[in-house]
Design a protein around this motif. Structure first.
Motif, PDB file in Angstrom:
ATOM      1  N   THR A   1       0.805  -1.202   0.000  1.00 28.28           N
ATOM      2  CA  THR A   1       0.000   0.000   0.000  1.00 28.28           C
ATOM      3  C   THR A   1       0.844   1.260   0.000  1.00 28.28           C
ATOM      4  OG1 THR A   1      -0.226  -0.606   2.317  1.00 28.28           O
ATOM      5  CG2 THR A   1      -2.202  -0.625   0.996  1.00 28.28           C
TER       6      THR A   1
ATOM      7  N   TYR B   1      -5.821  -6.387  -7.769  1.00 31.55           N
ATOM      8  CA  TYR B   1      -5.157  -5.136  -7.385  1.00 31.55           C
ATOM      9  C   TYR B   1      -3.759  -5.054  -7.982  1.00 31.55           C
ATOM     10  CZ  TYR B   1      -2.825  -1.639  -4.527  1.00 31.55           C
ATOM     11  OH  TYR B   1      -2.099  -0.554  -4.121  1.00 31.55           O
TER      12      TYR B   1
ATOM     13  N   LYS C   1      -4.462  -1.260  -9.000  1.00 25.73           N
ATOM     14  CA  LYS C   1      -3.675  -0.296  -8.247  1.00 25.73           C
ATOM     15  C   LYS C   1      -3.304   0.931  -9.079  1.00 25.73           C
ATOM     16  CE  LYS C   1       0.743  -2.619  -9.077  1.00 25.73           C
ATOM     17  NZ  LYS C   1       1.877  -3.306  -8.419  1.00 25.73           N
TER      18      LYS C   1
ATOM     19  N   PRO D   1      -7.581   2.211  -4.050  1.00 27.60           N
ATOM     20  CA  PRO D   1      -7.820   2.248  -2.605  1.00 27.60           C
ATOM     21  C   PRO D   1      -8.978   1.376  -2.158  1.00 27.60           C
ATOM     22  CG  PRO D   1      -7.393   4.454  -3.441  1.00 27.60           C
ATOM     23  CD  PRO D   1      -7.529   3.565  -4.634  1.00 27.60           C
TER      24      PRO D   1
ATOM     25  N   THR E   1      -7.560   1.409   5.928  1.00 31.12           N
ATOM     26  CA  THR E   1      -6.703   1.012   4.812  1.00 31.12           C
ATOM     27  C   THR E   1      -6.965   1.875   3.583  1.00 31.12           C
ATOM     28  OG1 THR E   1      -6.749  -1.248   5.683  1.00 31.12           O
ATOM     29  CG2 THR E   1      -5.975  -0.957   3.425  1.00 31.12           C
ATOM     30  N   TYR E   2      -8.226   2.189   3.349  1.00 35.60           N
ATOM     31  CA  TYR E   2      -8.568   3.057   2.215  1.00 35.60           C
ATOM     32  C   TYR E   2      -7.846   4.399   2.346  1.00 35.60           C
ATOM     33  CZ  TYR E   2     -11.437   5.402  -1.312  1.00 35.60           C
ATOM     34  OH  TYR E   2     -11.858   6.088  -2.426  1.00 35.60           O
TER      35      TYR E   2
ATOM     36  N   THR F   1      -4.061   4.082   1.674  1.00 34.34           N
ATOM     37  CA  THR F   1      -3.788   3.890   0.252  1.00 34.34           C
ATOM     38  C   THR F   1      -4.014   5.167  -0.539  1.00 34.34           C
ATOM     39  OG1 THR F   1      -4.588   1.622   0.547  1.00 34.34           O
ATOM     40  CG2 THR F   1      -4.253   2.388  -1.706  1.00 34.34           C
ATOM     41  N   ALA F   2      -5.041   5.941  -0.170  1.00 35.35           N
ATOM     42  CA  ALA F   2      -5.303   7.204  -0.865  1.00 35.35           C
ATOM     43  C   ALA F   2      -4.142   8.184  -0.679  1.00 35.35           C
ATOM     44  CB  ALA F   2      -6.604   7.814  -0.359  1.00 35.35           C
TER      45      ALA F   2
ATOM     46  N   ARG G   1      -0.940   7.363  -2.823  1.00 37.23           N
ATOM     47  CA  ARG G   1      -0.943   7.665  -4.249  1.00 37.23           C
ATOM     48  C   ARG G   1      -0.263   9.000  -4.547  1.00 37.23           C
ATOM     49  NH1 ARG G   1      -4.928   4.387  -6.841  1.00 37.23           N
ATOM     50  NH2 ARG G   1      -5.364   5.939  -8.449  1.00 37.23           N
TER      51      ARG G   1
END
Length: 449
Positions: A47, A181, A186, A192, A272-273, A276-277, A280
């Motif tokens: 991630t 993913y 990804k 995400p 987790t979202y 991951t956001a 990026r």
């Protein structure tokens, strides 16, 4: 003097080629490259692709081969995985058992499969940006990495199948999410969400495997239909009957549905979202709104975890004691199975935070310990994830954005521990938190990203 000047000019191109790269292997313009942050634990499938701090020299010896595979698998990031299954088992009100162990093994295999597949899918990009990694450096061939991903996926599904068909179904969805993913999602806006789904499914895998295995063991122990002397035993290994509504690991009665773990899975998925956001933007930086939004989400998640830890199920009476015996009643608390005893309330799905001491219902310190652990672990979650996000929002540079990603990854373990404590499993919560120093120690030797 002229010869010295010519020699210096001749050595300049070689010195420029040897100059250290910036973040994630890319040179940082406008200044010196920033130091690599202390990343902590990595999420499933990478991630947070923070810079690799360990740059080994290529070699062909046995030690170099082992080192290459440990780097490919990011073994120091494995410590973020067991907490998913332990939190899932706690959410369905069961003590960790054989099903939980199988779920942890399946999760570890699928996690490592995602790590190997991630590097295989990014091998061309890594050849430019991270040439020191195992595949582009030639220490591991692409076919070997892809074969390892496939073998580990098969092993994970096989372990999940040992826990029952429901667990295999959840593990199959998790494996499909990991492969989707790494191979495609990804690089899209759905990345995400796919990563959040993978973590949520991992927690549900632990809940499903634990509940299924407990139901199977309960039916075997109490059915009394087996051949020979075993058929006359009402309980396995001389276990005593349940004595009250606070016996989470009671052997009789139906197991709670794994859907009881859905709220905990959604909390972990939302965290987790957010991580991951933020990740990026970790290479280029420049995003202020995303860290602020994730900081608000982190605060809301912590508040939600703390909000219900003392809530009692509506209509649940207090546990009977000497003072609760009505005058003239034949019910005696020391004989809960007396013919005239009032029926014990159905356990149902316990509210988060209701203490369930399992096989130790008379342990005096556990009820007071659970809310203390919940508060401490939730505070650790906020302290780990919050400040780096605030710094990244105030100054959205690549180094601070990467520190925010690292903080969010490290915060995953205390969040898992807080979820286990909220479900009334202080032992599981402490076991999860015990993984933190182990992960930090190993991360000093092998990069987790």
């Amino acid at each position: 003097m002229r010869r010295l000047l010519l020699s210096a000019l001749g050595a300049l191109p070689a010195a420029l080629r040897a100059a250290p790269a910036g973040l994630n292997g890319r040179a940082v313009r406008g200044g010196r490259p920033a130091a690599a942050p202390d990343d902590g634990l990595s999420g499933t499938g990478g991630t947070a692709p923070a810079p690799d701090r360990h740059r080994p020299s290529p070699g062909r010896g046995r030690g170099d081969t082992v080192r290459a595979w440990t780097e490919l698998f990011r073994v120091s990031a494995l410590f973020s995985v067991p907490g998913d299954a332990l939190a899932g088992a706690a959410a369905v009100g069961r003590s960790p058992g054989r099903g939980t162990a199988l779920a942890i093994g399946a999760s570890l295999c699928l996690y490592e499969a995602g790590m190997a597949l991630n590097d295989w899918a990014d091998r061309e990009e890594d050849a430019v940006d991270r040439p020191h990694r195992p595949i582009p450096s030639g220490r591991i061939s692409p076919s070997a990495a892809l074969g390892a991903a496939g073998a580990l996926t098969a092993a994970g599904l096989a372990l999940a199948a040992r826990a029952g068909r429901p667990a295999l179904a959840v593990a199959t969805g998790l494996a499909a999410t990991v492969w989707a993913y790494d191979l495609h999602l990804k690089h899209t806006k759905a990345g995400p969400a796919a990563m959040a789904a993978a973590r949520s499914l991992d927690l549900l895998l632990g809940a499903t495997a634990t509940a299924t295995a407990m139901s199977t063991a309960t039916a075997t122990s109490y059915a009394g239909t087996g051949p020979g002397p075993r058929a006359t035993r009402p309980m396995r290994l001389g276990a005593v009957p349940p004595t009250g509504p606070d016996n989470v690991a009671r052997a009789a009665g139906p197991a709670r549905s794994p859907l009881a773990a859905l709220p905990a899975a959604l909390v972990l998925g939302a965290h987790t979202y957010g991580v991951t956001a933020v990740s990026r933007h970790e290479a280029q930086g420049g995003s202020t709104a995303v860290p602020l939004a994730v900081l608000a989400t982190t605060t809301a998640l912590a508040a939600a975890v703390l909000a219900t830890h003392q809530r009692q199920r509506p209509g649940e009476p207090a546990r009977p004691g000497p003072a609760a015996t009505a005058p003239g009643s034949s019910y005696r608390p020391d004989h809960p199975h007396h013919p005239t005893a009032p029926a014990l309330p159905d356990l149902g799905a316990p509210q988060p935070g209701t203490y369930r001491p399992g096989h130790h219902p008379h342990r005096p310190t556990a009820p007071a310990l659970t809310p203390l652990l919940l508060t401490a672990f939730t505070g650790a979650y906020l302290r780990t994830a919050g400040p780096p996000l605030l710094h990244a929002a105030l100054n959205p540079s690549p180094p601070l954005t990467q520190r925010a990603v690292g903080g969010g990854i490290r915060a995953m373990i205390p969040l898992q521990a807080a979820l286990a404590a909220r479900a009334g499993a202080p032992g599981s919560a402490l076991a999860v938190m015990a993984l933190v120093p182990l992960a930090r120690s190993l991360a000093r030797k092998v990069s987790p990203t």
